[in-house]
Design a protein around this motif. Structure first.
Motif, short mmCIF file in Angstrom:
data_model
loop_
_atom_site.label_atom_id
_atom_site.label_comp_id
_atom_site.label_asym_id
_atom_site.label_seq_id
_atom_site.Cartn_x
_atom_site.Cartn_y
_atom_site.Cartn_z
N GLN A 26 13.70 15.23 -18.07
CA GLN A 26 14.91 14.44 -17.84
C GLN A 26 15.85 15.19 -16.90
N ALA A 27 15.99 16.51 -17.07
CA ALA A 27 16.84 17.33 -16.20
C ALA A 27 16.28 17.32 -14.77
N GLN A 28 14.95 17.43 -14.65
CA GLN A 28 14.33 17.38 -13.32
C GLN A 28 14.54 16.00 -12.70
N LEU A 29 14.43 14.97 -13.51
CA LEU A 29 14.64 13.61 -13.02
C LEU A 29 16.09 13.44 -12.55
N GLU A 31 18.08 15.80 -11.57
CA GLU A 31 18.23 16.61 -10.34
C GLU A 31 17.61 15.89 -9.15
N ALA A 32 16.46 15.25 -9.34
CA ALA A 32 15.81 14.51 -8.26
C ALA A 32 16.67 13.32 -7.84
N ARG A 33 17.26 12.64 -8.83
CA ARG A 33 18.14 11.51 -8.49
C ARG A 33 19.36 11.99 -7.72
N SER A 34 19.92 13.10 -8.18
CA SER A 34 21.09 13.67 -7.50
C SER A 34 20.72 14.07 -6.06
N HIS A 35 19.56 14.69 -5.94
CA HIS A 35 19.08 15.09 -4.60
C HIS A 35 18.87 13.87 -3.73
N ARG A 36 18.28 12.81 -4.31
CA ARG A 36 18.05 11.58 -3.56
C ARG A 36 19.37 10.95 -3.13
N GLU A 37 20.36 10.94 -4.03
CA GLU A 37 21.67 10.39 -3.69
C GLU A 37 22.32 11.18 -2.55
N ARG A 38 22.23 12.51 -2.64
CA ARG A 38 22.78 13.34 -1.56
C ARG A 38 22.04 13.06 -0.25
N ALA A 39 20.72 12.92 -0.34
CA ALA A 39 19.92 12.63 0.86
C ALA A 39 20.30 11.27 1.44
N GLU A 40 20.53 10.28 0.58
CA GLU A 40 20.94 8.95 1.05
C GLU A 40 22.32 9.01 1.69
N GLN A 41 23.24 9.79 1.07
CA GLN A 41 24.57 9.93 1.65
C GLN A 41 24.48 10.61 3.01
N ARG A 42 23.68 11.65 3.07
CA ARG A 42 23.51 12.37 4.35
C ARG A 42 22.89 11.43 5.39
N GLN A 43 21.93 10.62 4.94
CA GLN A 43 21.31 9.67 5.85
C GLN A 43 22.34 8.66 6.36
N GLU A 44 23.22 8.19 5.52
CA GLU A 44 24.28 7.27 5.94
C GLU A 44 25.22 7.94 6.93
N GLU A 45 25.59 9.19 6.63
CA GLU A 45 26.44 9.93 7.55
C GLU A 45 25.77 10.07 8.92
#
Length: 139
Positions: A26-29, A31-45
């Motif tokens: 669950q912690a890895q999941l 973290e992966a979701r958080s990483h994905r959200e950051r990646a999506e935000q970076r992609q939008e930027e």
């Protein structure tokens, strides 16, 4: 019963292991979701930056076209001025030639004037000779 108790203890231990594993997963999941959200935000930027750069490039392309047009106009004007300059040089050369002819004519006229003045002075000086020798002037 002893066997059941042992199985129960084993099952509890296995359940704890699975619970720990589940928590880790669950912690890895998360973290992966958080990483994905950051990646999506970076992609939008990055998309926004790309769009802004494309607008800048588009504006620069328009400016380049305008500057090229201005350069061509300037080159055309320069060529026209070079043609005009050539014509003016020809006129200046012709005027200089005419000035030389006029100067030569003036020099000849001045020489003729000096010669005529000399002749006139001689005639005036000689005009007194007949009167001096007794010849009467009849008008």
């Amino acid at each position: 019963m002893h066997k059941t108790r042992k199985e129960n203890v084993n099952l509890k231990a296995h359940a704890e292991t699975l619970t720990k594993k589940n928590a880790e997963l669950q912690a890895q999941l998360d973290e992966a979701r958080s990483h994905r959200e950051r990646a999506e935000q970076r992609q939008e930027e990055l998309k926004k930056q790309l769009a802004a750069r494309e607008r800048d490039l588009s504006g620069k392309d328009v400016e380049i076209v305008r500057l090229k047009r201005c350069l061509l106009d300037t080159q055309d004007k320069c060529e026209s001025l070079e043609i005009d300059l050539g014509a003016e040089k020809e006129r200046a050369d012709a005027a200089e030639g005419a000035l030389n002819v006029a100067q030569t004519s003036l020099n000849v006229a001045q020489d003729n004037y000096v010669e005529a003045q000399t002749m006139l002075e001689t005639l005036v000086n000689n005009s007194g000779w007949p009167q001096h020798h007794g010849i009467i002037h009849i008008p």
